[in-house]
Structures are given as C-alpha cells and as structure tokens.
Design a protein around this motif. Structure first.
Motif, PDB file in Angstrom:
ATOM      1  N   ALA A  63      -3.649   3.740  -0.811  1.00  0.00           N
ATOM      2  CA  ALA A  63      -3.630   3.026  -2.241  1.00  0.00           C
ATOM      3  C   ALA A  63      -2.991   1.681  -2.432  1.00  0.00           C
ATOM      4  O   ALA A  63      -2.182   1.329  -2.019  1.00  0.00           O
ATOM      5  CB  ALA A  63      -3.274   3.916  -3.538  1.00  0.00           C
TER       6      ALA A  63
ATOM      7  N   THR B 128       0.885  -1.249  -0.141  1.00  0.00           N
ATOM      8  CA  THR B 128       0.071  -0.132  -0.046  1.00  0.00           C
ATOM      9  C   THR B 128       0.682   1.274  -0.104  1.00  0.00           C
ATOM     10  O   THR B 128       2.062   1.331   0.466  1.00  0.00           O
ATOM     11  CB  THR B 128      -0.802   0.122   1.197  1.00  0.00           C
TER      12      THR B 128
ATOM     13  N   HIS C 266       1.897  -2.276 -10.917  1.00  0.00           N
ATOM     14  CA  HIS C 266       2.285  -0.843 -10.845  1.00  0.00           C
ATOM     15  C   HIS C 266       3.951  -0.462 -10.932  1.00  0.00           C
ATOM     16  O   HIS C 266       4.020   0.421 -11.667  1.00  0.00           O
ATOM     17  CB  HIS C 266       1.782  -0.254  -9.764  1.00  0.00           C
TER      18      HIS C 266
ATOM     19  N   THR D 101      -5.155   8.769   1.553  1.00  0.00           N
ATOM     20  CA  THR D 101      -6.011   7.777   0.998  1.00  0.00           C
ATOM     21  C   THR D 101      -4.848   6.584   1.081  1.00  0.00           C
ATOM     22  O   THR D 101      -3.927   6.881   0.610  1.00  0.00           O
ATOM     23  CB  THR D 101      -6.484   8.014  -0.150  1.00  0.00           C
TER      24      THR D 101
ATOM     25  N   ASN E 214       0.429   5.664   0.734  1.00  0.00           N
ATOM     26  CA  ASN E 214      -0.553   6.744   1.211  1.00  0.00           C
ATOM     27  C   ASN E 214      -0.453   7.765   0.294  1.00  0.00           C
ATOM     28  O   ASN E 214       0.573   8.280   0.012  1.00  0.00           O
ATOM     29  CB  ASN E 214      -0.133   7.056   2.486  1.00  0.00           C
TER      30      ASN E 214
ATOM     31  N   LYS F  27      -1.004  -1.077  -4.309  1.00  0.00           N
ATOM     32  CA  LYS F  27      -0.251  -1.143  -5.143  1.00  0.00           C
ATOM     33  C   LYS F  27       0.381  -2.498  -5.432  1.00  0.00           C
ATOM     34  O   LYS F  27       0.735  -3.232  -4.486  1.00  0.00           O
ATOM     35  CB  LYS F  27       1.183  -0.203  -5.158  1.00  0.00           C
TER      36      LYS F  27
END
Length: 159
Positions: A75, A67, A111, A73, A69, A77
């Motif tokens: 996100a 993840t 990603h 939020t 930030n 990845k």
C-alpha cells in the motif's frame, strides 16, 4: 510568506505512480527578507536522501511516498514532514508556526505527518514505520487455516 512556484509540480511528481521521484523538500531562505520558502530538492532516494538535505539551523516541509505491507499487499502511503531545526531562533520559530496551516494545505492529502522533527536523525524510515504501525496497526497471519498461528495486534494483545 510566499510558496515556491514549483512546489505544486514537485508534490504531483511524488504522488505520480509513473514517477520514480519519492520525495520533495522546501525550506525557508533566511537570507531573503520576509518568510520565503524555496525548493530544496527532490529525488528517488527516499527519506534518507530527504534527511541528508536537512540543516538544524533552518525549517523545512517535506513530502515522501513510502509503502506499507498490509495483508501481503503493498500500500502506498504519503508522509508530510515538518522540520524545525534546533538552531532556528525562537522568534523565527514562532513566526514559522503561524504559517504551518497555510503550507500544509499544499501537501494534502497525506496519510501521516512526522511533526516538528528537530534533527535530521529523527527523519528516518524507522520513524515512519513506527508511526504507520501506531496509526494503522500491524497484524499479520501466515496461514489462517493453522490453529497454531497467532496474530499480534497493536497494544500487545495476541489472538
């Protein structure tokens, strides 16, 4: 070259929001004839656990959910890891690199890629955070109404 039949299910498990599994790993089995990939594991311990399975005498493909930030939020990845150990003989390294494109297709989309790590120490949360920052940037503002707040952009510029 053959792919492990359970690879697709392992990747899907990592991608699933309902699963605690956050990594999977497959690697070459040099004891078998040809270029055979076998599953080496999956788990919930993140990149540290994935890295613990790496051996510098082999080559691996890993997949991890992490993840980032972004603007307060969280996100998700996905990270694709290619590991080509320092102890792999040059002829095998050459042959392995010819299969990378075929193998990569089975982990897409992702990603970012941690490309050609050669030691387990290179596969870390810190390395992924650095890649995420360089690719997607890091900018945070605590309170936009306060004119004293500044924002640091990638490349070192402060606004």
């Amino acid at each position: 070259m053959s792919l492990p039949p359970e690879l697709a299910a392992a990747v899907a498990d990592v991608r699933s929001n309902g699963s605690a599994t956050d990594w999977c790993l497959c690697g070459y089995d040099f004891s078998q004839p040809g270029m055979t990939l076998v599953m080496r594991g999956s788990g919930t311990g993140g990149l540290a656990e994935l890295a613990s399975k790496l051996d510098s005498s082999s080559a691996y493909y890993g997949f991890s959910r992490t993840t980032d930030n972004i603007d307060k939020t969280v996100a998700v990845k996905f990270v694709f890891v290619t590991f080509l150990g320092e102890g792999v003989p040059p002829m095998k390294k050459g042959k392995i690199t010819t299969f990378k494109g075929t193998v990569t297709e089975h982990f897409e989309p992702f990603h970012l890629e941690l490309l050609n790590a050669t030691s387990p120490e290179e596969v870390s949360d810190a390395a992924i955070l650095e890649l995420l920052s360089s690719m997607f940037g890091k900018a945070t503002i605590t309170d936009i109404s306060d004119p004293k707040d500044t924002m640091r952009l990638p490349g070192g510029r402060t606004v």
